[in-house]
Design a protein around this motif. Structure first.
Motif, mmCIF file in Angstrom:
data_model
loop_
_atom_site.group_PDB
_atom_site.id
_atom_site.type_symbol
_atom_site.label_atom_id
_atom_site.label_comp_id
_atom_site.label_asym_id
_atom_site.label_seq_id
_atom_site.Cartn_x
_atom_site.Cartn_y
_atom_site.Cartn_z
ATOM 1 N N THR A 51 -2.468 -3.371 -13.333
ATOM 2 C CA THR A 51 -2.498 -3.231 -11.881
ATOM 3 C C THR A 51 -3.893 -2.896 -11.380
ATOM 4 O OG1 THR A 51 -0.196 -2.500 -11.836
ATOM 5 C CG2 THR A 51 -1.549 -1.915 -9.943
ATOM 6 N N ARG A 52 -4.662 -2.146 -12.189
ATOM 7 C CA ARG A 52 -5.990 -1.719 -11.743
ATOM 8 C C ARG A 52 -6.903 -2.907 -11.440
ATOM 9 N NH1 ARG A 52 -6.283 0.536 -17.703
ATOM 10 N NH2 ARG A 52 -4.398 1.414 -16.818
ATOM 11 N N GLU A 53 -6.594 -4.099 -12.007
ATOM 12 C CA GLU A 53 -7.401 -5.281 -11.716
ATOM 13 C C GLU A 53 -7.316 -5.664 -10.238
ATOM 14 O OE1 GLU A 53 -6.924 -8.689 -14.250
ATOM 15 O OE2 GLU A 53 -6.332 -7.449 -15.939
ATOM 16 N N ALA A 54 -6.188 -5.327 -9.605
ATOM 17 C CA ALA A 54 -5.977 -5.691 -8.209
ATOM 18 C C ALA A 54 -6.170 -4.498 -7.271
ATOM 19 C CB ALA A 54 -4.571 -6.272 -8.030
ATOM 20 N N LYS A 55 -6.800 -3.441 -7.765
ATOM 21 C CA LYS A 55 -6.941 -2.195 -6.994
ATOM 22 C C LYS A 55 -7.593 -2.439 -5.629
ATOM 23 C CE LYS A 55 -8.734 2.548 -7.426
ATOM 24 N NZ LYS A 55 -9.652 2.602 -6.270
ATOM 25 N N GLY A 56 -8.693 -3.175 -5.611
ATOM 26 C CA GLY A 56 -9.398 -3.405 -4.356
ATOM 27 C C GLY A 56 -8.538 -4.146 -3.349
ATOM 28 N N LEU A 57 -7.866 -5.194 -3.787
ATOM 29 C CA LEU A 57 -7.001 -5.976 -2.908
ATOM 30 C C LEU A 57 -5.880 -5.124 -2.340
ATOM 31 C CD1 LEU A 57 -5.903 -8.650 -1.725
ATOM 32 C CD2 LEU A 57 -4.736 -9.005 -3.911
ATOM 33 N N LEU A 58 -5.246 -4.340 -3.199
ATOM 34 C CA LEU A 58 -4.136 -3.496 -2.763
ATOM 35 C C LEU A 58 -4.604 -2.454 -1.747
ATOM 36 C CD1 LEU A 58 -2.519 -3.035 -6.278
ATOM 37 C CD2 LEU A 58 -1.415 -4.188 -4.349
ATOM 38 N N GLU A 59 -5.718 -1.821 -2.037
ATOM 39 C CA GLU A 59 -6.221 -0.783 -1.130
ATOM 40 C C GLU A 59 -6.671 -1.378 0.197
ATOM 41 O OE1 GLU A 59 -7.620 2.740 -4.190
ATOM 42 O OE2 GLU A 59 -9.128 1.296 -3.521
ATOM 43 N N ASP A 60 -7.202 -2.584 0.163
ATOM 44 C CA ASP A 60 -7.583 -3.250 1.415
ATOM 45 C C ASP A 60 -6.372 -3.492 2.306
ATOM 46 O OD1 ASP A 60 -10.232 -3.285 0.698
ATOM 47 O OD2 ASP A 60 -10.247 -5.386 0.047
ATOM 48 N N MET A 61 -5.203 -3.620 1.693
ATOM 49 C CA MET A 61 -3.963 -3.828 2.442
ATOM 50 C C MET A 61 -3.323 -2.509 2.872
ATOM 51 S SD MET A 61 -3.115 -7.025 2.941
ATOM 52 C CE MET A 61 -1.328 -6.959 3.120
ATOM 53 N N GLY A 62 -3.968 -1.398 2.512
ATOM 54 C CA GLY A 62 -3.430 -0.098 2.892
ATOM 55 C C GLY A 62 -2.411 0.456 1.916
ATOM 56 N N ILE A 63 -2.437 -0.055 0.680
ATOM 57 C CA ILE A 63 -1.520 0.405 -0.356
ATOM 58 C C ILE A 63 -2.237 1.428 -1.229
ATOM 59 C CG2 ILE A 63 -0.195 -0.282 -2.396
ATOM 60 C CD1 ILE A 63 0.123 -3.046 -1.044
ATOM 61 N N GLU A 64 -1.654 2.602 -1.377
ATOM 62 C CA GLU A 64 -2.249 3.632 -2.227
ATOM 63 C C GLU A 64 -2.051 3.260 -3.693
ATOM 64 O OE1 GLU A 64 -1.685 8.368 -3.392
ATOM 65 O OE2 GLU A 64 -0.929 7.641 -1.453
ATOM 66 N N VAL A 65 -3.124 3.314 -4.467
ATOM 67 C CA VAL A 65 -3.082 2.951 -5.885
ATOM 68 C C VAL A 65 -3.456 4.161 -6.722
ATOM 69 C CG1 VAL A 65 -3.978 1.418 -7.673
ATOM 70 C CG2 VAL A 65 -3.735 0.579 -5.318
ATOM 71 N N VAL A 66 -2.616 4.495 -7.695
ATOM 72 C CA VAL A 66 -2.902 5.594 -8.612
ATOM 73 C C VAL A 66 -3.091 5.022 -10.007
ATOM 74 C CG1 VAL A 66 -1.999 7.674 -9.719
ATOM 75 C CG2 VAL A 66 -1.663 7.316 -7.265
#
Length: 227
Positions: A51-66
């Motif tokens: 999942t960490r590979e998509a961290k930037g994309l997810l966070e840009d969408m407002g999704i919190e990533v741990v």
């Protein structure tokens, strides 16, 4: 049919099943549906497709990533941060836990037992019939049982992710769905949804499916495409 999954959702499956791709695309889809979404990467085993590979994309969408602590990014040990426990104690409308592959990868869930036992949790097994060990019903059930023993949790839903990456055809989707129905009938476990790459959607007879379809765009790169 719309995917109406909420609460704490664990995505698991055997290596190569596409569970991380499923987790990332599910997070993005439900975020676009208007839900508050969080996602945690619990894969401490597999060096690819995390999942960490998509961290930037997810966070840009407002999704919190741990993510796991950097010291354990390539560790095989079930070591988790306090943030993961916090996500479980105070979940968002959808909190996705992307577990590691096979029975080894989900052992980390057992360490979260005290937190998870107090919450309503959905645990989804992602099945790709074109991967080793899940080509038939017996193989899918064996993987299910191994995951349940190691995680000390029960699979509550099935997800079909029939694909051969760039070689996938509509017939692969149809045959994968047929196998998923057989697994569901044999286990009594509900089919939550299947995944289909966006470019294949126009080629499919959607009326053949009696479950929701998650249209996905691949976010994870195979290791042979990283160079």
């Amino acid at each position: 049919m719309n995917i109406d999954i909420k609460g704490i959702v664990i995505i698991c499956g055997n290596y190569g099943s596409g569970k991380t791709e499923t987790a990332v695309n599910l997070a993005l889809k439900r975020k676009m549906d208007g839900l508050d979404v969080k996602i945690a990467d619990l894969d401490l085993v597999n060096p690819y497709f995390r999942t960490r590979e998509a961290k930037g994309l997810l966070e840009d969408m407002g999704i919190e990533v741990v993510l796991p602590d950097k010291r354990y990014m390539h560790a095989d040990l079930p070591i988790l941060t306090a943030e993961v426990a916090g996500m479980i104690q105070q979940p968002s409308e959808l909190t996705i836990l992307d577990a590691g592959g096979d029975d080894v990868g989900v052992t980390v869930l057992a360490s979260l037992g005290n937190h998870l036992s107090k919450k309503k949790v959905c645990m989804l097994q992602v099945i790709n019939p074109f991967r080793p060990f899940t080509e038939d019903v017996q193989g899918c059930i064996k993987i299910k049982e191994e995951i349940e023993i190691s995680s000390k949790m029960k699979i509550t839903g099935l997800v079909g992710n029939a694909n051969l990456i760039d070689e996938t055809t509509p017939d692969h989707i149809y045959s994968g769905y047929d196998l998923l129905k057989e697994v569901s009938a044999a286990t009594g476990i509900k089919i939550e949804f299947i995944t289909v790459c966006s470019y294949l959607i126009p080629q499919l007879e959607m009326g053949r499916f009696t479950c929701p379809v998650l249209e996905i765009d691949r976010k994870m790169n195979p290791p042979w495409k990283l160079f």
